[in-house]
Design a protein around this motif. Sequence first.
Motif, PDB file in Angstrom:
ATOM      1  N   ASP A 163       0.836  -1.202   0.000  1.00 33.02           N
ATOM      2  CA  ASP A 163       0.000   0.000   0.000  1.00 33.02           C
ATOM      3  C   ASP A 163       0.873   1.256   0.000  1.00 33.02           C
ATOM      4  O   ASP A 163       0.571   2.232  -0.702  1.00 33.02           O
ATOM      5  CB  ASP A 163      -0.925   0.018   1.218  1.00 33.02           C
ATOM      6  CG  ASP A 163      -2.081  -0.967   1.078  1.00 33.02           C
ATOM      7  OD1 ASP A 163      -2.373  -1.378  -0.067  1.00 33.02           O
ATOM      8  OD2 ASP A 163      -2.682  -1.329   2.109  1.00 33.02           O
ATOM      9  N   ASN A 164       1.950   1.240   0.793  1.00 33.21           N
ATOM     10  CA  ASN A 164       2.881   2.371   0.805  1.00 33.21           C
ATOM     11  C   ASN A 164       3.490   2.581  -0.579  1.00 33.21           C
ATOM     12  O   ASN A 164       3.572   3.714  -1.065  1.00 33.21           O
ATOM     13  CB  ASN A 164       4.007   2.151   1.814  1.00 33.21           C
ATOM     14  CG  ASN A 164       3.562   2.099   3.252  1.00 33.21           C
ATOM     15  OD1 ASN A 164       3.953   1.213   4.010  1.00 33.21           O
ATOM     16  ND2 ASN A 164       2.738   3.057   3.658  1.00 33.21           N
ATOM     17  N   TYR A 165       3.918   1.476  -1.201  1.00 33.20           N
ATOM     18  CA  TYR A 165       4.522   1.576  -2.532  1.00 33.20           C
ATOM     19  C   TYR A 165       3.546   2.202  -3.522  1.00 33.20           C
ATOM     20  O   TYR A 165       3.903   3.108  -4.294  1.00 33.20           O
ATOM     21  CB  TYR A 165       4.944   0.195  -3.049  1.00 33.20           C
ATOM     22  CG  TYR A 165       5.883  -0.584  -2.160  1.00 33.20           C
ATOM     23  CD1 TYR A 165       6.775   0.066  -1.303  1.00 33.20           C
ATOM     24  CD2 TYR A 165       5.874  -1.981  -2.186  1.00 33.20           C
ATOM     25  CE1 TYR A 165       7.636  -0.667  -0.498  1.00 33.20           C
ATOM     26  CE2 TYR A 165       6.739  -2.710  -1.388  1.00 33.20           C
ATOM     27  CZ  TYR A 165       7.604  -2.054  -0.538  1.00 33.20           C
ATOM     28  OH  TYR A 165       8.457  -2.779   0.256  1.00 33.20           O
ATOM     29  N   ASN A 166       2.302   1.720  -3.519  1.00 36.74           N
ATOM     30  CA  ASN A 166       1.314   2.223  -4.473  1.00 36.74           C
ATOM     31  C   ASN A 166       0.969   3.686  -4.206  1.00 36.74           C
ATOM     32  O   ASN A 166       0.798   4.476  -5.145  1.00 36.74           O
ATOM     33  CB  ASN A 166       0.046   1.368  -4.428  1.00 36.74           C
ATOM     34  CG  ASN A 166       0.252  -0.004  -5.061  1.00 36.74           C
ATOM     35  OD1 ASN A 166       0.973  -0.137  -6.045  1.00 36.74           O
ATOM     36  ND2 ASN A 166      -0.372  -1.028  -4.500  1.00 36.74           N
ATOM     37  N   ASN A 167       0.859   4.056  -2.924  1.00 34.69           N
ATOM     38  CA  ASN A 167       0.555   5.444  -2.588  1.00 34.69           C
ATOM     39  C   ASN A 167       1.685   6.377  -3.009  1.00 34.69           C
ATOM     40  O   ASN A 167       1.432   7.476  -3.527  1.00 34.69           O
ATOM     41  CB  ASN A 167       0.304   5.585  -1.081  1.00 34.69           C
ATOM     42  CG  ASN A 167      -0.991   4.944  -0.640  1.00 34.69           C
ATOM     43  OD1 ASN A 167      -1.904   4.729  -1.461  1.00 34.69           O
ATOM     44  ND2 ASN A 167      -1.108   4.620   0.635  1.00 34.69           N
ATOM     45  N   THR A 168       2.928   5.928  -2.791  1.00 37.83           N
ATOM     46  CA  THR A 168       4.075   6.743  -3.181  1.00 37.83           C
ATOM     47  C   THR A 168       4.158   6.878  -4.696  1.00 37.83           C
ATOM     48  O   THR A 168       4.428   7.957  -5.227  1.00 37.83           O
ATOM     49  CB  THR A 168       5.382   6.135  -2.625  1.00 37.83           C
ATOM     50  OG1 THR A 168       5.321   6.139  -1.193  1.00 37.83           O
ATOM     51  CG2 THR A 168       6.602   6.924  -3.082  1.00 37.83           C
ATOM     52  N   LYS A 184       4.973   8.780 -17.159  1.00 37.03           N
ATOM     53  CA  LYS A 184       4.223   8.041 -16.145  1.00 37.03           C
ATOM     54  C   LYS A 184       5.088   6.902 -15.645  1.00 37.03           C
ATOM     55  O   LYS A 184       5.623   6.118 -16.428  1.00 37.03           O
ATOM     56  CB  LYS A 184       2.907   7.509 -16.715  1.00 37.03           C
ATOM     57  CG  LYS A 184       2.070   6.803 -15.652  1.00 37.03           C
ATOM     58  CD  LYS A 184       0.663   6.510 -16.116  1.00 37.03           C
ATOM     59  CE  LYS A 184      -0.136   5.883 -14.977  1.00 37.03           C
ATOM     60  NZ  LYS A 184      -1.531   5.612 -15.354  1.00 37.03           N
ATOM     61  N   VAL A 185       5.230   6.802 -14.329  1.00 32.94           N
ATOM     62  CA  VAL A 185       6.080   5.792 -13.709  1.00 32.94           C
ATOM     63  C   VAL A 185       5.224   4.617 -13.262  1.00 32.94           C
ATOM     64  O   VAL A 185       4.155   4.796 -12.665  1.00 32.94           O
ATOM     65  CB  VAL A 185       6.830   6.381 -12.490  1.00 32.94           C
ATOM     66  CG1 VAL A 185       7.714   5.313 -11.840  1.00 32.94           C
ATOM     67  CG2 VAL A 185       7.667   7.585 -12.909  1.00 32.94           C
ATOM     68  N   ARG A 186       5.677   3.414 -13.572  1.00 33.28           N
ATOM     69  CA  ARG A 186       4.996   2.192 -13.130  1.00 33.28           C
ATOM     70  C   ARG A 186       5.848   1.502 -12.064  1.00 33.28           C
ATOM     71  O   ARG A 186       7.068   1.660 -12.026  1.00 33.28           O
ATOM     72  CB  ARG A 186       4.754   1.261 -14.313  1.00 33.28           C
ATOM     73  CG  ARG A 186       3.712   1.794 -15.281  1.00 33.28           C
ATOM     74  CD  ARG A 186       3.520   0.909 -16.494  1.00 33.28           C
ATOM     75  NE  ARG A 186       2.361   1.305 -17.261  1.00 33.28           N
ATOM     76  CZ  ARG A 186       2.334   2.343 -18.095  1.00 33.28           C
ATOM     77  NH1 ARG A 186       3.438   3.072 -18.268  1.00 33.28           N
ATOM     78  NH2 ARG A 186       1.233   2.657 -18.754  1.00 33.28           N
ATOM     79  N   LEU A 187       5.183   0.724 -11.235  1.00 35.75           N
ATOM     80  CA  LEU A 187       5.865   0.110 -10.096  1.00 35.75           C
ATOM     81  C   LEU A 187       6.994  -0.813 -10.540  1.00 35.75           C
ATOM     82  O   LEU A 187       8.034  -0.898  -9.878  1.00 35.75           O
ATOM     83  CB  LEU A 187       4.851  -0.664  -9.238  1.00 35.75           C
ATOM     84  CG  LEU A 187       5.202  -0.829  -7.750  1.00 35.75           C
ATOM     85  CD1 LEU A 187       5.398   0.527  -7.081  1.00 35.75           C
ATOM     86  CD2 LEU A 187       4.124  -1.609  -7.027  1.00 35.75           C
ATOM     87  N   GLU A 188       6.829  -1.476 -11.685  1.00 32.93           N
ATOM     88  CA  GLU A 188       7.874  -2.386 -12.149  1.00 32.93           C
ATOM     89  C   GLU A 188       9.140  -1.651 -12.595  1.00 32.93           C
ATOM     90  O   GLU A 188      10.194  -2.271 -12.778  1.00 32.93           O
ATOM     91  CB  GLU A 188       7.350  -3.272 -13.295  1.00 32.93           C
ATOM     92  CG  GLU A 188       6.808  -2.515 -14.485  1.00 32.93           C
ATOM     93  CD  GLU A 188       5.305  -2.342 -14.433  1.00 32.93           C
ATOM     94  OE1 GLU A 188       4.695  -2.246 -15.519  1.00 32.93           O
ATOM     95  OE2 GLU A 188       4.742  -2.307 -13.315  1.00 32.93           O
ATOM     96  N   ASN A 189       9.037  -0.330 -12.771  1.00 30.95           N
ATOM     97  CA  ASN A 189      10.196   0.466 -13.156  1.00 30.95           C
ATOM     98  C   ASN A 189      10.966   1.006 -11.956  1.00 30.95           C
ATOM     99  O   ASN A 189      11.959   1.723 -12.123  1.00 30.95           O
ATOM    100  CB  ASN A 189       9.762   1.645 -14.043  1.00 30.95           C
ATOM    101  CG  ASN A 189       8.996   1.193 -15.274  1.00 30.95           C
ATOM    102  OD1 ASN A 189       7.930   1.708 -15.577  1.00 30.95           O
ATOM    103  ND2 ASN A 189       9.528   0.203 -15.982  1.00 30.95           N
ATOM    104  N   VAL A 190      10.490   0.700 -10.755  1.00 36.35           N
ATOM    105  CA  VAL A 190      11.105   1.210  -9.532  1.00 36.35           C
ATOM    106  C   VAL A 190      11.891   0.086  -8.852  1.00 36.35           C
ATOM    107  O   VAL A 190      11.413  -1.054  -8.769  1.00 36.35           O
ATOM    108  CB  VAL A 190      10.030   1.758  -8.561  1.00 36.35           C
ATOM    109  CG1 VAL A 190      10.673   2.303  -7.290  1.00 36.35           C
ATOM    110  CG2 VAL A 190       9.193   2.835  -9.244  1.00 36.35           C
ATOM    111  N   LEU A 191      13.091   0.399  -8.364  1.00 36.75           N
ATOM    112  CA  LEU A 191      13.858  -0.585  -7.601  1.00 36.75           C
ATOM    113  C   LEU A 191      13.377  -0.558  -6.156  1.00 36.75           C
ATOM    114  O   LEU A 191      13.549   0.433  -5.450  1.00 36.75           O
ATOM    115  CB  LEU A 191      15.356  -0.272  -7.673  1.00 36.75           C
ATOM    116  CG  LEU A 191      16.285  -1.216  -6.892  1.00 36.75           C
ATOM    117  CD1 LEU A 191      16.117  -2.663  -7.361  1.00 36.75           C
ATOM    118  CD2 LEU A 191      17.744  -0.791  -7.029  1.00 36.75           C
TER     119      LEU A 191
END
Length: 326
Positions: A163-168, A184-191
């Motif tokens: 939830d924290n990851y998605n909110n951030t 637009k940034v997607r979660l799979e693009n974040v380390l």
Amino acid sequence: MIEIDLITGILGSGKTTFIKKYVGYMLSKGMKVAIIENDHGAVNVDMMLLKDMIGENCHIETIAGGCDAECHQRRFKTKLISLAMQGFNRIVMEPSGIFDVDEFFDTLNESPVDRWYKIGSIITIVDAMLEDKLTRQLEFLLGSQVANTGKIIFSKAQLADKDNYNNTLEHINLALREIKCVRKVRLENVLIKDWNELTDADMESIMNCGYDLYSYEKDWQDDKEGSSTFYIMHVRMELDKLKEIIPRLFTEKACGDIFRIKGFMKVENGWIEVNATRQKTTIEKIDEGQEVFIVIGEKLNQEGLDNVFKTNNLNDEYISIESVIQ
């Protein structure tokens, strides 16, 4: 040509901690690295935190802030020229948490700097538990840093949940929309990983992530208004009292709108390092320090800060100095 990396991130995101990991990896490979640190004034707390890395293959340079953008850019350029002939494989720059990324691109494209340097990677550190509401200035900076980054890395990921990851992530994309950026940034693009578990493959990926260029609407002048830094020097108090005071300062309206507090204090058995944001206060023992707290925020009130720090101070030598952020 020498590759130069830029490590961005708003105040308190964890840039200095990441640099210790990142440069440590480079040194383990036998590389010769220079770190360029810049802060808002002559007292550079982040350099104190990195000084144990100084050695034959690691050099640290500082650029003092507190001047206008043109002056600061000139200092940055002069520093790069002086480092160009010293045989470094990589330069890593950690700017302050209010750094305008355009300054980096402008300087690297100027002569004679462009003869010796090329941009390596632009890396943006974002707290995995980023607070929901930031000031207008910090919202702009978050968006502008992410617009050009080659890699977003969440700090404190091991303390957060999905939830924290998605909110951030939602916050990051909102900041991009606010500055009219189409990225637009997607979660799979974040380390997203505990930094203690970063592998050599992770580090190689970060070193080679490069950067992107997205246009955005710049509204910088209004965002700077009211921002300032106070240097609070020669503070000593009981540790329990300090632990009570630091979190309270973020809610003290008489002190202004505080973004971050960082610094050192001498205690009975040595030194402690303080690093605090609205969300979290960390106090750790260290071997060496400097008697200073740096308070960064908007519309800070010197009288309000003095009422808190000076009233509880056990040291007769007390100094508070304002350095307006340019």
